[in-house]
Design a protein around this motif. Sequence first.
Motif, PDB file in Angstrom:
ATOM      1  N   UNK A 189      -3.608 -20.571  24.768  1.00 56.20           N
ATOM      2  CA  UNK A 189      -3.135 -19.439  23.960  1.00 56.20           C
ATOM      3  C   UNK A 189      -1.997 -19.864  23.027  1.00 56.20           C
ATOM      4  N   UNK A 190      -1.009 -20.583  23.586  1.00 57.52           N
ATOM      5  CA  UNK A 190       0.155 -20.990  22.787  1.00 57.52           C
ATOM      6  C   UNK A 190      -0.183 -22.083  21.779  1.00 57.52           C
ATOM      7  N   UNK A 191      -1.314 -22.758  21.988  1.00 59.51           N
ATOM      8  CA  UNK A 191      -1.747 -23.761  21.015  1.00 59.51           C
ATOM      9  C   UNK A 191      -2.061 -23.104  19.678  1.00 59.51           C
ATOM     10  N   UNK A 192      -2.541 -21.870  19.726  1.00 59.90           N
ATOM     11  CA  UNK A 192      -2.888 -21.149  18.498  1.00 59.90           C
ATOM     12  C   UNK A 192      -1.912 -20.022  18.168  1.00 59.90           C
ATOM     13  N   UNK A 193      -1.132 -19.587  19.180  1.00 62.72           N
ATOM     14  CA  UNK A 193      -0.119 -18.543  18.958  1.00 62.72           C
ATOM     15  C   UNK A 193       1.209 -19.059  19.520  1.00 62.72           C
ATOM     16  N   UNK A 194       1.862 -19.984  18.808  1.00 59.54           N
ATOM     17  CA  UNK A 194       3.097 -20.589  19.332  1.00 59.54           C
ATOM     18  C   UNK A 194       4.267 -19.614  19.321  1.00 59.54           C
ATOM     19  N   UNK A 195       5.209 -19.845  20.228  1.00 59.27           N
ATOM     20  CA  UNK A 195       6.420 -19.026  20.258  1.00 59.27           C
ATOM     21  C   UNK A 195       7.358 -19.382  19.112  1.00 59.27           C
ATOM     22  N   UNK A 196       7.248 -20.592  18.615  1.00 58.69           N
ATOM     23  CA  UNK A 196       8.030 -21.052  17.462  1.00 58.69           C
ATOM     24  C   UNK A 196       7.256 -22.173  16.778  1.00 58.69           C
ATOM     25  N   UNK A 197       7.686 -22.581  15.580  1.00 58.59           N
ATOM     26  CA  UNK A 197       7.022 -23.674  14.863  1.00 58.59           C
ATOM     27  C   UNK A 197       8.046 -24.793  14.653  1.00 58.59           C
ATOM     28  N   UNK A 198       8.177 -25.681  15.618  1.00 55.68           N
ATOM     29  CA  UNK A 198       9.165 -26.767  15.528  1.00 55.68           C
ATOM     30  C   UNK A 198       8.648 -27.910  14.651  1.00 55.68           C
ATOM     31  N   UNK A 199       9.243 -28.086  13.485  1.00 53.15           N
ATOM     32  CA  UNK A 199       8.767 -29.070  12.509  1.00 53.15           C
ATOM     33  C   UNK A 199       9.077 -30.508  12.927  1.00 53.15           C
ATOM     34  N   UNK A 389      -5.771 -33.227   1.316  1.00 49.89           N
ATOM     35  CA  UNK A 389      -5.188 -33.281   2.665  1.00 49.89           C
ATOM     36  C   UNK A 389      -4.238 -34.472   2.783  1.00 49.89           C
ATOM     37  N   UNK A 390      -4.604 -35.570   2.120  1.00 49.31           N
ATOM     38  CA  UNK A 390      -3.735 -36.744   2.119  1.00 49.31           C
ATOM     39  C   UNK A 390      -2.425 -36.485   1.402  1.00 49.31           C
ATOM     40  N   UNK A 391      -2.494 -35.742   0.295  1.00 48.69           N
ATOM     41  CA  UNK A 391      -1.276 -35.401  -0.455  1.00 48.69           C
ATOM     42  C   UNK A 391      -0.338 -34.561   0.407  1.00 48.69           C
ATOM     43  N   UNK A 392      -0.910 -33.633   1.166  1.00 51.93           N
ATOM     44  CA  UNK A 392      -0.107 -32.794   2.078  1.00 51.93           C
ATOM     45  C   UNK A 392       0.601 -33.672   3.110  1.00 51.93           C
ATOM     46  N   UNK A 393      -0.145 -34.653   3.665  1.00 50.06           N
ATOM     47  CA  UNK A 393       0.447 -35.549   4.665  1.00 50.06           C
ATOM     48  C   UNK A 393       1.575 -36.382   4.049  1.00 50.06           C
ATOM     49  N   UNK A 394       1.373 -36.830   2.796  1.00 50.67           N
ATOM     50  CA  UNK A 394       2.408 -37.614   2.110  1.00 50.67           C
ATOM     51  C   UNK A 394       3.684 -36.783   1.949  1.00 50.67           C
ATOM     52  N   UNK A 395       3.520 -35.519   1.546  1.00 53.68           N
ATOM     53  CA  UNK A 395       4.680 -34.633   1.359  1.00 53.68           C
ATOM     54  C   UNK A 395       5.422 -34.435   2.680  1.00 53.68           C
ATOM     55  N   UNK A 396       4.647 -34.198   3.749  1.00 57.43           N
ATOM     56  CA  UNK A 396       5.252 -33.988   5.068  1.00 57.43           C
ATOM     57  C   UNK A 396       5.961 -35.255   5.545  1.00 57.43           C
ATOM     58  N   UNK A 397       5.283 -36.389   5.392  1.00 53.79           N
ATOM     59  CA  UNK A 397       5.884 -37.658   5.854  1.00 53.79           C
ATOM     60  C   UNK A 397       7.050 -38.078   4.966  1.00 53.79           C
ATOM     61  N   UNK A 398       7.025 -37.662   3.693  1.00 56.20           N
ATOM     62  CA  UNK A 398       8.143 -37.963   2.796  1.00 56.20           C
ATOM     63  C   UNK A 398       9.389 -37.221   3.255  1.00 56.20           C
ATOM     64  N   UNK A 399       9.192 -36.000   3.729  1.00 60.76           N
ATOM     65  CA  UNK A 399      10.318 -35.231   4.273  1.00 60.76           C
ATOM     66  C   UNK A 399      10.917 -35.969   5.470  1.00 60.76           C
ATOM     67  N   UNK A 400      10.012 -36.478   6.334  1.00 61.24           N
ATOM     68  CA  UNK A 400      10.479 -37.240   7.503  1.00 61.24           C
ATOM     69  C   UNK A 400      11.200 -38.505   7.059  1.00 61.24           C
ATOM     70  N   UNK A 401      10.690 -39.131   5.991  1.00 56.01           N
ATOM     71  CA  UNK A 401      11.307 -40.338   5.462  1.00 56.01           C
ATOM     72  C   UNK A 401      12.706 -40.083   4.937  1.00 56.01           C
ATOM     73  N   UNK A 402      12.890 -38.926   4.279  1.00 53.38           N
ATOM     74  CA  UNK A 402      14.214 -38.546   3.765  1.00 53.38           C
ATOM     75  C   UNK A 402      15.189 -38.375   4.924  1.00 53.38           C
ATOM     76  N   UNK A 403      14.689 -37.765   6.003  1.00 54.88           N
ATOM     77  CA  UNK A 403      15.541 -37.610   7.193  1.00 54.88           C
ATOM     78  C   UNK A 403      15.945 -38.977   7.750  1.00 54.88           C
ATOM     79  N   UNK A 404      15.002 -39.940   7.684  1.00 54.41           N
ATOM     80  CA  UNK A 404      15.308 -41.301   8.136  1.00 54.41           C
ATOM     81  C   UNK A 404      16.358 -41.945   7.242  1.00 54.41           C
ATOM     82  N   UNK A 405      16.239 -41.700   5.928  1.00 56.67           N
ATOM     83  CA  UNK A 405      17.220 -42.254   4.990  1.00 56.67           C
ATOM     84  C   UNK A 405      18.619 -41.718   5.276  1.00 56.67           C
ATOM     85  N   UNK A 406      18.682 -40.435   5.610  1.00 57.61           N
ATOM     86  CA  UNK A 406      19.978 -39.830   5.924  1.00 57.61           C
ATOM     87  C   UNK A 406      20.607 -40.470   7.161  1.00 57.61           C
TER      88      UNK A 406
END
Length: 420
Positions: A189-199, A389-406
């Motif tokens: 149930x929580x797999x499709x209706x999560x209590x929160x969306x932790x990025x 779909x690949x572009x979406x993954x790049x955007x998401x991983x770029x955000x993670x990369x920025x966090x790594x840079x910080x």
Amino acid sequence: MAENARKIYTNEDVYSDKKNKKKNLSALIGAAFIMATSAIGPGFLTQTAVFTEKYMATCGFIILVSILIDIGAQMNVWRVIGVSGLRGQDIANKLLPGLGYFIAFIVALGGLAFNIGNVGGAALGLNVLFGVNIKVGAIISAAIAVLIFLYKEMGKAMDMFTKILGGLMIVVVGYVCISTNPPVAEAAYRTFVPEQIPLLPILTLVGGSVGGYITFAGGHRLIDAGITGKENVKEITKSSIFGILIASVMRVFLFLAVLGVVSKGLKLNPDNPPASAFMHAAGTVGYKFFGIVLWAAAITSVVGAAYTSVSFLRTFSDKIDKNNNKWIIGFIIVSTAILVLIGKPVKLLIIAGSLNGLILPITLGTMLLASISPKIVENYKHPKWLLLSGIVVVIISLYAGIQSLLGMKALFAGIKSLFI
């Protein structure tokens, strides 16, 4: 007589065709297992246990989203590599001269850091199973990995090794999962209706599953097996998805096993969360099971990291290309020597994770550009939905990369602390 000769030739031709198909199928499955077992390392086990304890059943949602992102990344990379018949760094060099050398350097550097941690994980696994000293366990594990690459047909040996240990891990974790009696209905149930969306946990799992060298592990194996070209796109795509599904089954089983423990109010030991989950589940036997899983996960990751990292270095020199197995063995020996002399595998894994946060958007972005470049894929038409779909993954991983840079200041401090 001519008819008989024609008949004999036809029968031999059919036999040869069947033999080639069987050989290709074995290589396709092997590539999937190399990718999956490269992803399933000590960090994989710890991350899954920690996030399950923190987010409980909602961790199912985290895993689901990370799987979808992983599939998008893998399918894009494998198809471009497969159609072009070129390794990742060669594709990058064709797009922009010099880019491939840069990618090869950062992937190999990240692979080395991870491999040191993986050798440490294998040593810990033997320590749990037999009480072996960590340094001795590291040397024994490295020696086993080296034996694979001393074999004349190292590709077949590597495929078989990862298939057997990959299957063993799934069976053992599956048993522990059943024994903890997890709340499956709530998890579903929580797999499709999560209590929160932790990025952040989603980004962490994605980095651990398809970051750095892992994305290219299976694709480069298929090149070595000679399975390339547009005619093999369907098989290559299936193999990439199969690899993600193998890792995902392991992740889901582990999630449910830990959920079955923490849902009863039991706490995990922060020093070793997955080990304590196995112990809560099945006592001393469970702890030994953890030793089996940890060693299998770590040693297969050692093999995958060494093989893929060196495959990126083959472009630098003909000597590396011609003596590929010797360089892989050297890579394993260097990783083991650093662990034995310096130690601190946990710090090294953290540093490697920071490096991988920077690698995925660069490598995947390069593959997406290659997918629409005629000089790389000729007249192959990359599906638009896959590109998006690949572009979406790049955007998401770029955000993670920025966090790594910080966190670069902490990263360099961590590197400095290894030698103090």
